[in-house]
Design a protein around this motif. Structure first.
Motif, PDB file in Angstrom:
ATOM      1  N   ASP A  10       0.795  -1.227   0.000  1.00 52.03           N
ATOM      2  CA  ASP A  10       0.000   0.000   0.000  1.00 52.03           C
ATOM      3  C   ASP A  10       0.829   1.281   0.000  1.00 52.03           C
ATOM      4  OD1 ASP A  10      -2.565  -0.857  -0.380  1.00 52.03           O
ATOM      5  OD2 ASP A  10      -3.194  -0.690   1.705  1.00 52.03           O
ATOM      6  N   TYR A  11       2.152   1.164  -0.142  1.00 52.39           N
ATOM      7  CA  TYR A  11       2.973   2.373  -0.257  1.00 52.39           C
ATOM      8  C   TYR A  11       3.296   2.610  -1.723  1.00 52.39           C
ATOM      9  CZ  TYR A  11       6.655   5.800   0.101  1.00 52.39           C
ATOM     10  OH  TYR A  11       7.397   6.955  -0.064  1.00 52.39           O
ATOM     11  N   VAL A  17      12.267   5.824   1.243  1.00 52.06           N
ATOM     12  CA  VAL A  17      12.467   4.645   2.089  1.00 52.06           C
ATOM     13  C   VAL A  17      12.017   4.917   3.515  1.00 52.06           C
ATOM     14  CG1 VAL A  17      14.219   3.143   3.115  1.00 52.06           C
ATOM     15  CG2 VAL A  17      14.310   3.669   0.675  1.00 52.06           C
ATOM     16  N   ALA A  18      12.352   6.090   4.048  1.00 51.70           N
ATOM     17  CA  ALA A  18      11.969   6.417   5.424  1.00 51.70           C
ATOM     18  C   ALA A  18      10.458   6.431   5.582  1.00 51.70           C
ATOM     19  CB  ALA A  18      12.577   7.755   5.837  1.00 51.70           C
ATOM     20  N   ALA A  19       9.761   6.992   4.607  1.00 54.19           N
ATOM     21  CA  ALA A  19       8.299   7.038   4.669  1.00 54.19           C
ATOM     22  C   ALA A  19       7.707   5.635   4.588  1.00 54.19           C
ATOM     23  CB  ALA A  19       7.754   7.909   3.539  1.00 54.19           C
ATOM     24  N   ALA A  20       8.279   4.795   3.739  1.00 53.37           N
ATOM     25  CA  ALA A  20       7.791   3.417   3.619  1.00 53.37           C
ATOM     26  C   ALA A  20       8.003   2.656   4.923  1.00 53.37           C
ATOM     27  CB  ALA A  20       8.504   2.712   2.469  1.00 53.37           C
ATOM     28  N   LYS A  21       9.151   2.877   5.568  1.00 50.65           N
ATOM     29  CA  LYS A  21       9.445   2.186   6.829  1.00 50.65           C
ATOM     30  C   LYS A  21       8.567   2.662   7.974  1.00 50.65           C
ATOM     31  CE  LYS A  21      14.279   0.839   6.129  1.00 50.65           C
ATOM     32  NZ  LYS A  21      15.672   0.973   6.636  1.00 50.65           N
ATOM     33  N   ALA A  22       7.998   3.833   7.844  1.00 50.28           N
ATOM     34  CA  ALA A  22       7.139   4.374   8.898  1.00 50.28           C
ATOM     35  C   ALA A  22       5.732   3.802   8.869  1.00 50.28           C
ATOM     36  CB  ALA A  22       7.081   5.899   8.791  1.00 50.28           C
ATOM     37  N   THR A  23       5.399   3.040   7.828  1.00 48.38           N
ATOM     38  CA  THR A  23       4.040   2.515   7.695  1.00 48.38           C
ATOM     39  C   THR A  23       3.832   1.293   8.583  1.00 48.38           C
ATOM     40  OG1 THR A  23       4.590   1.035   5.854  1.00 48.38           O
ATOM     41  CG2 THR A  23       3.960   3.312   5.293  1.00 48.38           C
ATOM     42  N   ASP A  24       2.585   1.082   8.992  1.00 46.98           N
ATOM     43  CA  ASP A  24       2.257  -0.095   9.798  1.00 46.98           C
ATOM     44  C   ASP A  24       2.484  -1.389   9.017  1.00 46.98           C
ATOM     45  OD1 ASP A  24       1.584   1.432  12.002  1.00 46.98           O
ATOM     46  OD2 ASP A  24      -0.563   1.463  11.532  1.00 46.98           O
ATOM     47  N   ASN A  25       2.232  -1.360   7.711  1.00 41.71           N
ATOM     48  CA  ASN A  25       2.413  -2.580   6.919  1.00 41.71           C
ATOM     49  C   ASN A  25       3.871  -3.016   6.876  1.00 41.71           C
ATOM     50  OD1 ASN A  25      -0.281  -3.005   6.300  1.00 41.71           O
ATOM     51  ND2 ASN A  25      -0.205  -1.749   4.440  1.00 41.71           N
ATOM     52  N   TYR A  26       4.781  -2.059   6.776  1.00 41.20           N
ATOM     53  CA  TYR A  26       6.199  -2.415   6.814  1.00 41.20           C
ATOM     54  C   TYR A  26       6.557  -3.030   8.162  1.00 41.20           C
ATOM     55  CZ  TYR A  26      11.250  -1.901   7.336  1.00 41.20           C
ATOM     56  OH  TYR A  26      12.570  -2.151   7.594  1.00 41.20           O
ATOM     57  N   LYS A  27       6.101  -2.395   9.233  1.00 40.67           N
ATOM     58  CA  LYS A  27       6.448  -2.863  10.568  1.00 40.67           C
ATOM     59  C   LYS A  27       5.875  -4.252  10.853  1.00 40.67           C
ATOM     60  CE  LYS A  27       6.569   1.900  12.250  1.00 40.67           C
ATOM     61  NZ  LYS A  27       5.883   2.925  13.086  1.00 40.67           N
ATOM     62  N   THR A  28       4.701  -4.539  10.307  1.00 40.21           N
ATOM     63  CA  THR A  28       4.037  -5.816  10.587  1.00 40.21           C
ATOM     64  C   THR A  28       4.430  -6.915   9.622  1.00 40.21           C
ATOM     65  OG1 THR A  28       2.124  -4.625  11.478  1.00 40.21           O
ATOM     66  CG2 THR A  28       1.789  -6.947  10.866  1.00 40.21           C
ATOM     67  N   TYR A  29       4.491  -6.586   8.322  1.00 39.66           N
ATOM     68  CA  TYR A  29       4.628  -7.625   7.298  1.00 39.66           C
ATOM     69  C   TYR A  29       5.967  -7.612   6.574  1.00 39.66           C
ATOM     70  CZ  TYR A  29      -0.435  -7.661   7.954  1.00 39.66           C
ATOM     71  OH  TYR A  29      -1.695  -7.739   8.501  1.00 39.66           O
ATOM     72  N   PHE A  41      -1.194  -3.954  -5.496  1.00 39.06           N
ATOM     73  CA  PHE A  41      -1.095  -4.830  -4.336  1.00 39.06           C
ATOM     74  C   PHE A  41      -2.408  -5.591  -4.165  1.00 39.06           C
ATOM     75  CE2 PHE A  41       1.751  -1.225  -3.157  1.00 39.06           C
ATOM     76  CZ  PHE A  41       2.946  -1.938  -3.101  1.00 39.06           C
ATOM     77  N   ALA A  42      -2.315  -6.774  -3.567  1.00 36.03           N
ATOM     78  CA  ALA A  42      -3.518  -7.585  -3.384  1.00 36.03           C
ATOM     79  C   ALA A  42      -3.346  -8.545  -2.215  1.00 36.03           C
ATOM     80  CB  ALA A  42      -3.819  -8.381  -4.663  1.00 36.03           C
ATOM     81  N   ASN A  43      -4.485  -8.915  -1.635  1.00 31.93           N
ATOM     82  CA  ASN A  43      -4.601 -10.069  -0.734  1.00 31.93           C
ATOM     83  C   ASN A  43      -3.961  -9.920   0.632  1.00 31.93           C
ATOM     84  OD1 ASN A  43      -6.092 -11.407  -2.684  1.00 31.93           O
ATOM     85  ND2 ASN A  43      -4.316 -12.499  -3.502  1.00 31.93           N
ATOM     86  N   ILE A  44      -3.814  -8.697   1.126  1.00 33.90           N
ATOM     87  CA  ILE A  44      -3.406  -8.567   2.511  1.00 33.90           C
ATOM     88  C   ILE A  44      -4.528  -9.126   3.390  1.00 33.90           C
ATOM     89  CG2 ILE A  44      -4.355  -6.253   2.973  1.00 33.90           C
ATOM     90  CD1 ILE A  44      -1.630  -5.675   4.416  1.00 33.90           C
ATOM     91  N   GLY A  45      -4.161  -9.841   4.428  1.00 33.20           N
ATOM     92  CA  GLY A  45      -5.154 -10.513   5.263  1.00 33.20           C
ATOM     93  C   GLY A  45      -5.583 -11.863   4.736  1.00 33.20           C
ATOM     94  N   VAL A  46      -5.246 -12.137   3.481  1.00 34.29           N
ATOM     95  CA  VAL A  46      -5.722 -13.346   2.792  1.00 34.29           C
ATOM     96  C   VAL A  46      -4.623 -14.382   2.627  1.00 34.29           C
ATOM     97  CG1 VAL A  46      -6.598 -14.227   0.576  1.00 34.29           C
ATOM     98  CG2 VAL A  46      -7.559 -12.132   1.572  1.00 34.29           C
TER      99      VAL A  46
END
Length: 261
Positions: free
Chosen positions: A92-93, A98-110, A211-216
């Motif tokens: 979803d980024y 790079v810094a902005a991408a690393k700040a996302t919850d998706n980066y931190k989780t997945y 992007f597709a299928n997060i959660g899936v």
């Protein structure tokens, strides 16, 4: 007399003194390796390239990362893809910061989604066990081959008959890999027990131009080509308990799990 120097074969010693020395050193090495393994299983490890810390788990005789790799030297939006150039994505980024991408919850989780070329970091395909391909993994770790994934699955219960099928899938090996909650997995997260400690999370994929299928689904590259334009991967879904072996274009963005050398 080799200029009065005593030449010894230390790999396969002949004289008694060298045999005893080798046996002593071998015991010390085994103790050191066991201590290192105990420490890393208890404490995990830190990737010195970016200071990301990872939990690890021993499954059979393999030591796996218990989280998806997060190494992100650059980032691009999902509209850009290639089978030959290295690309890195964060779900979803859509940008190049790079810094902005690393700040996302998706980066931190997945973690990060890599095309196959990025996952391999320019290395050639390998089907052996171990793969010998460090790829994008940290020093001391490597990208597992198709055969190494097979070893993992067979430890979890995959049978020889199932493994001999071209697009094999077992019965409940995927459930043994999946995190048990529906915090990240869509319901019903079928068959999830995470008894292996692998803690698979559904980080989705980058395919085509989006992007597709997060959660899936959770999909991981192997170090093994299927053809010049595609490579083997493994995936697990929210609505099944199998690990599914398949292949897809190298331009797809999938997760990476590394195995300790």
């Amino acid at each position: 007399d080799a200029n009065n120097q005593n030449i010894s074969n230390l790999a396969n010693p002949v004289n008694a003194q060298d045999v005893a020395t080798k046996a002593y050193v071998d015991i010390l090495l085994a103790k050191i390796e066991a201590l290192e393994e105990s420490v890393i299983l208890s404490n995990g490890f830190t990737d010195t390239r970016d200071n990301n810390h990872y939990k690890v788990v021993k499954i059979g005789n393999q030591i796996w990362m218990a989280e998806n790799l997060k190494y992100l030297p650059s980032v691009i939006g999902p509209a850009i893809g290639s089978e030959t150039d290295q690309y890195y994505y964060v779900y979803d980024y859509d940008g190049i910061d790079v810094a902005a991408a690393k700040a996302t919850d998706n980066y931190k989780t997945y973690g990060v989604l890599y095309n196959w070329t990025a996952a391999m970091n320019g290395a050639a395909s390998s089907g052996v066990n171990p793969s010998g391909v460090q790829g994008v993994c940290p020093c001391g770790w490597h990208l597992p081959s198709d055969a190494e994934w097979k070893q993992l699955e067979m430890h979890l219960g995959l049978t020889e008959d199932e493994a001999n099928a071209d697009g094999w899938r077992g019965t409940d090996e995927g459930g043994k890999l999946k995190d048990t909650t529906t915090t990240h997995w869509n319901s019903p997260n079928e068959g999830a027990t995470n008894e292996s400690g692998f803690t698979a999370l559904p980080g989705g994929v980058r395919v085509n131009v989006g992007f597709a299928n997060i959660g899936v689904t959770s999909v991981w590259w192997t170090a093994t080509e299927y053809s010049g334009t595609s490579a083997w991967h493994r995936y697990v879904n929210y609505n099944g308990s199998e690990v599914i072996r398949s292949n897809h274009t190298k331009s797809a963005g999938y997760s990476v799990r590394c195995v300790r050398d």
